[in-house]
Design an enzyme around this catalytic site. Structure first.
Site, PDB file in Angstrom:
ATOM      1  N   HIS A   1       0.845  -1.329  -0.100  1.00  0.00           N
ATOM      2  CA  HIS A   1       0.392   0.132   0.092  1.00  0.00           C
ATOM      3  C   HIS A   1       0.639   1.248   0.020  1.00  0.00           C
ATOM      4  O   HIS A   1       2.433   0.643  -0.038  1.00  0.00           O
ATOM      5  CB  HIS A   1      -0.728   0.165   0.939  1.00  0.00           C
ATOM      6  CG  HIS A   1      -0.369   0.178   2.842  1.00  0.00           C
ATOM      7  ND1 HIS A   1      -0.869   0.403   3.488  1.00  0.00           N
ATOM      8  CD2 HIS A   1       0.805   0.035   3.156  1.00  0.00           C
ATOM      9  CE1 HIS A   1      -0.144   0.756   4.444  1.00  0.00           C
ATOM     10  NE2 HIS A   1       0.648   0.343   4.480  1.00  0.00           N
TER      11      HIS A   1
ATOM     12  N   CYS B   1       6.273   5.927   4.972  1.00  0.00           N
ATOM     13  CA  CYS B   1       4.965   5.116   4.096  1.00  0.00           C
ATOM     14  C   CYS B   1       3.970   5.967   2.872  1.00  0.00           C
ATOM     15  O   CYS B   1       2.726   5.022   2.680  1.00  0.00           O
ATOM     16  CB  CYS B   1       3.685   4.903   5.027  1.00  0.00           C
ATOM     17  SG  CYS B   1       3.879   4.123   6.849  1.00  0.00           S
TER      18      CYS B   1
ATOM     19  N   HIS C   1       4.811   0.207  -0.411  1.00  0.00           N
ATOM     20  CA  HIS C   1       5.585  -1.206   0.304  1.00  0.00           C
ATOM     21  C   HIS C   1       4.636  -1.453   0.852  1.00  0.00           C
ATOM     22  O   HIS C   1       4.155  -1.587   1.040  1.00  0.00           O
ATOM     23  CB  HIS C   1       6.622   0.084   1.386  1.00  0.00           C
ATOM     24  CG  HIS C   1       5.126   0.463   2.866  1.00  0.00           C
ATOM     25  ND1 HIS C   1       4.993   1.411   2.366  1.00  0.00           N
ATOM     26  CD2 HIS C   1       4.188   0.051   3.534  1.00  0.00           C
ATOM     27  CE1 HIS C   1       3.827   2.066   3.486  1.00  0.00           C
ATOM     28  NE2 HIS C   1       3.931   1.007   3.943  1.00  0.00           N
TER      29      HIS C   1
ATOM     30  N   HIS D   1       3.170  -5.441   3.631  1.00  0.00           N
ATOM     31  CA  HIS D   1       3.301  -5.143   4.570  1.00  0.00           C
ATOM     32  C   HIS D   1       2.631  -7.214   4.728  1.00  0.00           C
ATOM     33  O   HIS D   1       2.249  -7.478   4.286  1.00  0.00           O
ATOM     34  CB  HIS D   1       2.449  -4.462   6.439  1.00  0.00           C
ATOM     35  CG  HIS D   1       3.029  -3.401   5.723  1.00  0.00           C
ATOM     36  ND1 HIS D   1       3.248  -2.751   7.378  1.00  0.00           N
ATOM     37  CD2 HIS D   1       2.192  -2.743   5.430  1.00  0.00           C
ATOM     38  CE1 HIS D   1       3.685  -1.920   7.117  1.00  0.00           C
ATOM     39  NE2 HIS D   1       3.017  -1.599   5.703  1.00  0.00           N
TER      40      HIS D   1
ATOM     41  N   ASP E   1      -4.935 -10.854  -0.510  1.00  0.00           N
ATOM     42  CA  ASP E   1      -3.356 -11.420  -1.155  1.00  0.00           C
ATOM     43  C   ASP E   1      -2.896 -10.722  -2.314  1.00  0.00           C
ATOM     44  O   ASP E   1      -3.380 -11.102  -3.512  1.00  0.00           O
ATOM     45  CB  ASP E   1      -4.145 -12.505  -0.369  1.00  0.00           C
ATOM     46  CG  ASP E   1      -2.400 -13.338  -0.410  1.00  0.00           C
ATOM     47  OD1 ASP E   1      -1.269 -12.332   0.569  1.00  0.00           O
ATOM     48  OD2 ASP E   1      -2.015 -14.150  -0.382  1.00  0.00           O
ATOM     49  N   HIS E   2      -1.876 -10.622  -1.586  1.00  0.00           N
ATOM     50  CA  HIS E   2      -0.680 -10.604  -3.185  1.00  0.00           C
ATOM     51  C   HIS E   2      -1.847  -9.607  -3.876  1.00  0.00           C
ATOM     52  O   HIS E   2      -1.367  -9.687  -4.898  1.00  0.00           O
ATOM     53  CB  HIS E   2      -0.266 -11.426  -3.608  1.00  0.00           C
ATOM     54  CG  HIS E   2       0.123 -12.050  -3.702  1.00  0.00           C
ATOM     55  ND1 HIS E   2       0.582 -13.214  -1.334  1.00  0.00           N
ATOM     56  CD2 HIS E   2       1.840 -12.710  -3.452  1.00  0.00           C
ATOM     57  CE1 HIS E   2       0.929 -13.918  -1.276  1.00  0.00           C
ATOM     58  NE2 HIS E   2       2.556 -13.610  -2.472  1.00  0.00           N
TER      59      HIS E   2
ATOM     60  N   GLU F   1      -0.656  -4.842  11.480  1.00  0.00           N
ATOM     61  CA  GLU F   1      -0.105  -4.507  10.004  1.00  0.00           C
ATOM     62  C   GLU F   1       1.669  -4.811  10.482  1.00  0.00           C
ATOM     63  O   GLU F   1       1.674  -5.486   9.671  1.00  0.00           O
ATOM     64  CB  GLU F   1      -0.471  -3.037  10.160  1.00  0.00           C
ATOM     65  CG  GLU F   1       0.171  -2.671   8.511  1.00  0.00           C
ATOM     66  CD  GLU F   1      -0.230  -0.698   8.148  1.00  0.00           C
ATOM     67  OE1 GLU F   1      -0.704  -0.649   7.694  1.00  0.00           O
ATOM     68  OE2 GLU F   1       0.196   0.145   9.238  1.00  0.00           O
TER      69      GLU F   1
END
Ligand code: NI
Length: 142
Positions: free
Chosen positions: A20, A39, A45, A47, A85-86, A130
């Protein structure tokens, strides 16, 4: 005086990896950099998120279960994990479109997404890690 009854609950944990970027397009690049720091990195980047969903109530006398945890797991995969996811949370995820996908915004949208699909009154808490140290929680207001 209202007496508080003990609450019985069960929790299912699921994981997903996503990227994100925290950025408000209404602000200047300088303001975004000042508010969001690292961020705000232009290319995002990632998580490794951990999501915990807690449902409460009394166990069904026939099964001894508040809810079948296997079914809750499948439900969370189908409803949430496949969506995020991904993925890049800013660009790829319908239920986060137009938001700044902080942990608190993500957890709140996940609550909205799953609450209406679960039996009424069952959902107690949705918690999103996170990182190991940064955690956002939405709880039932009851
Ligand atoms: Ni981040």
């Amino acid at each position: 005086m209202e007496t508080r009854k003990p609450m019985l609950s069960i929790t299912r944990r699921v994981r997903f990896a996503a990227s994100h970027r925290l950025h408000n397009p209404e602000l200047s690049d300088e303001e975004n950099a000042r508010i969001f720091g690292r961020c705000n990195n232009p290319n995002g980047h990632g998580h490794n998120y951990v999501l915990e969903v807690t449902v409460g109530g009394e166990p069904d006398p026939q099964t001894g279960m508040i809810m079948d945890l296997g079914k809750l797991k499948d439900f969370l995969y189908e409803t949430v994990v496949v969506e995020v996811d991904h993925k890049h949370l800013n660009a790829d995820v319908e239920f986060l479109r137009g938001t700044i996908p902080t942990a608190e915004v993500i957890v709140s949208r996940i609550w909205d997404l799953i609450e209406r699909k679960l039996p009424a009154g069952k959902l107690l808490e949705v918690k999103l890690y996170e990182t190991e140290n940064n955690i956002a929680t939405r709880t039932s207001s009851r």
